[in-house]
Design an enzyme around this catalytic site. Structure first.
Site, PDB file in Angstrom:
ATOM      1  N   ARG A 107       0.945  -1.147  -0.125  1.00 12.37           N
ATOM      2  CA  ARG A 107       0.013   0.179   0.099  1.00 12.37           C
ATOM      3  C   ARG A 107       0.991   1.316   0.161  1.00 12.37           C
ATOM      4  O   ARG A 107       1.480   1.666   1.065  1.00 12.37           O
ATOM      5  CB  ARG A 107      -0.864   0.013   1.341  1.00 12.37           C
ATOM      6  CG  ARG A 107      -1.610   1.433   1.412  1.00 12.37           C
ATOM      7  CD  ARG A 107      -2.788   1.299   2.525  1.00 12.37           C
ATOM      8  NE  ARG A 107      -3.833   0.565   1.573  1.00 12.37           N
ATOM      9  CZ  ARG A 107      -5.088   0.518   2.431  1.00 12.37           C
ATOM     10  NH1 ARG A 107      -5.454   1.091   3.403  1.00 12.37           N
ATOM     11  NH2 ARG A 107      -6.166  -0.139   1.495  1.00 12.37           N
ATOM     12  N   HIS A 134      -7.199   1.162  -6.563  1.00 15.05           N
ATOM     13  CA  HIS A 134      -7.093   0.271  -5.820  1.00 15.05           C
ATOM     14  C   HIS A 134      -7.836  -1.006  -6.367  1.00 15.05           C
ATOM     15  O   HIS A 134      -9.137  -1.275  -6.045  1.00 15.05           O
ATOM     16  CB  HIS A 134      -8.171   0.741  -4.742  1.00 15.05           C
ATOM     17  CG  HIS A 134      -8.163   0.261  -3.389  1.00 15.05           C
ATOM     18  ND1 HIS A 134      -7.659  -1.159  -3.051  1.00 15.05           N
ATOM     19  CD2 HIS A 134      -8.914   0.318  -2.269  1.00 15.05           C
ATOM     20  CE1 HIS A 134      -7.567  -1.419  -1.778  1.00 15.05           C
ATOM     21  NE2 HIS A 134      -8.631  -0.449  -1.167  1.00 15.05           N
ATOM     22  N   GLN A 137      -9.658  -3.969  -4.093  1.00 14.93           N
ATOM     23  CA  GLN A 137     -11.152  -3.565  -3.719  1.00 14.93           C
ATOM     24  C   GLN A 137     -12.088  -3.501  -4.712  1.00 14.93           C
ATOM     25  O   GLN A 137     -13.023  -4.039  -4.278  1.00 14.93           O
ATOM     26  CB  GLN A 137     -10.857  -2.048  -3.318  1.00 14.93           C
ATOM     27  CG  GLN A 137     -12.346  -1.606  -2.804  1.00 14.93           C
ATOM     28  CD  GLN A 137     -12.598  -2.338  -1.653  1.00 14.93           C
ATOM     29  OE1 GLN A 137     -11.990  -2.081  -0.725  1.00 14.93           O
ATOM     30  NE2 GLN A 137     -13.885  -2.639  -1.649  1.00 14.93           N
ATOM     31  N   ASP A 225     -17.437   6.899  -1.877  1.00 19.25           N
ATOM     32  CA  ASP A 225     -16.179   6.783  -0.942  1.00 19.25           C
ATOM     33  C   ASP A 225     -15.990   7.986  -0.268  1.00 19.25           C
ATOM     34  O   ASP A 225     -16.451   8.878  -0.466  1.00 19.25           O
ATOM     35  CB  ASP A 225     -14.950   6.428  -2.077  1.00 19.25           C
ATOM     36  CG  ASP A 225     -13.701   5.771  -1.071  1.00 19.25           C
ATOM     37  OD1 ASP A 225     -13.820   5.534  -0.124  1.00 19.25           O
ATOM     38  OD2 ASP A 225     -12.581   5.787  -1.903  1.00 19.25           O
ATOM     39  N   CYS A 264     -16.499   1.304   0.047  1.00 18.10           N
ATOM     40  CA  CYS A 264     -15.250   0.346   0.302  1.00 18.10           C
ATOM     41  C   CYS A 264     -14.803   0.632   1.793  1.00 18.10           C
ATOM     42  O   CYS A 264     -14.110  -0.550   2.287  1.00 18.10           O
ATOM     43  CB  CYS A 264     -13.977   0.697  -0.668  1.00 18.10           C
ATOM     44  SG  CYS A 264     -13.294   2.178  -0.246  1.00 18.10           S
ATOM     45  N   ARG A 292     -13.087  -9.161   0.156  1.00 14.74           N
ATOM     46  CA  ARG A 292     -11.713  -8.777  -0.042  1.00 14.74           C
ATOM     47  C   ARG A 292     -10.737 -10.011   0.158  1.00 14.74           C
ATOM     48  O   ARG A 292     -10.005 -10.504  -0.496  1.00 14.74           O
ATOM     49  CB  ARG A 292     -11.178  -7.557   1.016  1.00 14.74           C
ATOM     50  CG  ARG A 292     -11.644  -6.562   0.540  1.00 14.74           C
ATOM     51  CD  ARG A 292     -11.239  -5.877  -0.630  1.00 14.74           C
ATOM     52  NE  ARG A 292      -9.806  -5.435  -0.695  1.00 14.74           N
ATOM     53  CZ  ARG A 292      -9.102  -4.555  -0.103  1.00 14.74           C
ATOM     54  NH1 ARG A 292      -9.755  -3.574   0.536  1.00 14.74           N
ATOM     55  NH2 ARG A 292      -7.825  -4.406  -0.084  1.00 14.74           N
TER      56      ARG A 292
HETATM   57  N1   CP Z   1     -11.153  -0.645   1.919  1.00 10.88           N
HETATM   58  C1   CP Z   1     -10.041  -0.727   2.255  1.00 10.88           C
HETATM   59  O1   CP Z   1      -8.940  -0.749   1.581  1.00 10.88           O
HETATM   60  O2   CP Z   1      -9.747  -0.674   3.617  1.00 10.88           O
HETATM   61  P1   CP Z   1      -8.703  -0.465   4.461  1.00 10.88           P
HETATM   62  O3   CP Z   1      -7.920   0.835   4.440  1.00 10.88           O
HETATM   63  O4   CP Z   1      -8.998  -0.631   5.943  1.00 10.88           O
HETATM   64  O5   CP Z   1      -7.560  -1.546   4.060  1.00 10.88           O
HETATM   65  N1  NVA Z   2     -10.094   6.521  -1.489  1.00 12.92           N
HETATM   66  C1  NVA Z   2      -9.641   6.032   0.135  1.00 12.92           C
HETATM   67  C2  NVA Z   2      -9.886   4.245  -0.229  1.00 12.92           C
HETATM   68  C3  NVA Z   2      -9.602   3.751   1.500  1.00 12.92           C
HETATM   69  C4  NVA Z   2      -9.650   2.486   1.339  1.00 12.92           C
HETATM   70  C5  NVA Z   2      -8.122   6.400   0.215  1.00 12.92           C
HETATM   71  O1  NVA Z   2      -7.391   6.244  -0.520  1.00 12.92           O
HETATM   72  O2  NVA Z   2      -8.076   6.864   1.449  1.00 12.92           O
END
Ligand code: CP
Ligand code: NVA
Length: 308
Positions: A107, A134, A137, A225, A264, A292
């Site tokens: 990440r 992402h 997701q 989101d 998500c 997931r």
């Molecule tokens: N939706 C998602 O990726 O959640 P987290 O940020 O908790 O991993």
């Molecule tokens: N768009 C959000 C998704 C989190 C899972 C972010 O990047 O923070």
């Protein structure tokens, strides 16, 4: 042989993505004890490293559990645990980790970090979210859609809110899975031109409007989101211009009668979505979160399989 990276949905062909989703449905059916035919060969000797430059609840836990249920091992690292946090290059990190372990999920703060890691690693790299996309997701969301609504081809999904990283992966998915995606967002928060151009070249059915009601009309699924993604600035301005994009019961009423609502997570009640919708009967947020796990087992299995 080049490693099988899972970086973005537009980088994989439709048949590969379909195969991963089919495996994900099979993984879910099989439960915790993954049968031998769904496990990559030699998985008991393989180690997944999970690197987090940003916080995570779902991605962190679901990838860790996914690898364990497949029969492999995991190592969890935050950015500050690595010399990366003190300026060691991504390329050197990729080369060194490739000598120890079998697959890396990251990440990353920037998409460039993901790309550099993939360019220099000799093991598969999986995108666990960047500022640009992402894909894991959205694979879980596609699986959830199929469970609740049925085949994706020809259906309509409405994205309401920020044209962010999750929206970009939805755009890739719309092209690869042949559904219509209608994005409603303020003009200054539209997804970047490069993705829009890619969709056009691929002859995808993706439209962008600033009118949420227009996007949602008759849709089979409404998605939103957070208004302020991790690492984004200008929270007050974003909240102000996104206010008309709250998904509430009145907006959901414009979708198809059997429409589902997706997010998500993490969600901010009464900002991007009303508590009534998020916690209401059309909401499938917990199925998305659960899926997931299943989809990521399928992604890990695909990355670690070498049998075509
Ligand atoms: N939706 C998602 O990726 O959640 P987290 O940020 O908790 O991993
Ligand atoms: N768009 C959000 C998704 C989190 C899972 C972010 O990047 O923070």
């Amino acid at each position: 042989m080049a490693p099988r990276h899972f970086l973005d949905l537009h980088l994989l062909d439709a048949a590969t993505l379909r195969g991963i989703l089919d495996t994900a449905h099979a993984m879910k059916k099989a439960g915790k004890r993954v049968p031998a035919k769904l496990r990559p060969k030699g998985i008991e000797d393989k180690v997944l490293v999970l690197i987090f430059e940003k916080p995570s609840t779902r991605t962190r836990v679901s990838f860790d559990v996914a690898m364990r249920q497949l029969g492999g091992q995991t190592i969890m690292l935050n950015n500050t645990d690595l010399q990366l946090g003190r300026g060691e290059s991504i390329a050197d990190t990729a080369r060194v980790l490739s000598r120890y372990i079998d697959i890396i999920m990251i990440r990353a703060n920037t998409h460039q970090t993901l790309q550099e890691l993939a360019a220099h690693a000799t093991v598969p790299i999986v995108n666990g979210l960047t500022d640009w996309s992402h894909p894991c997701q959205v694979m879980a969301d596609l699986m959830t859609f199929e469970e609740h609504i049925g085949p994706l081809a020809g259906k309509t999904v409405a994205w309401v809110g920020d044209g962010n990283n999750v929206a970009v992966s939805w755009m890739h998915a719309a092209v690869r899975f042949g559904f219509e995606l209608r994005i409603a967002c303020p003009s200054e928060l539209e997804p970047e031109k490069g993705v829009v151009d890619w969709v056009r070249r691929e002859k995808g059915n993706v439209s962008i409007t600033d009118d949420p009601a227009k996007a949602v009309k008759g849709a089979h699924c409404v998605v939103t989101d957070t208004w302020v993604s991790m690492g984004q600035t200008g929270a007050d301005h974003r909240k102000k211009i996104l206010k008309p994009y709250t998904v509430d019961a009145a907006l959901m009423a414009k979708a198809a009668k059997s429409a589902i609502f997706m997010h998500c997570l993490p969600a901010y009640r009464d900002h991007e979505v009303s508590a009534e919708v998020l916690d209401g009967p059309q909401s499938v947020i917990l199925d998305e979160a659960e899926n997931r796990l299943h989809v990521q087992k399928a992604i890990l299995a695909w990355c670690l399989s070498t049998d075509g």
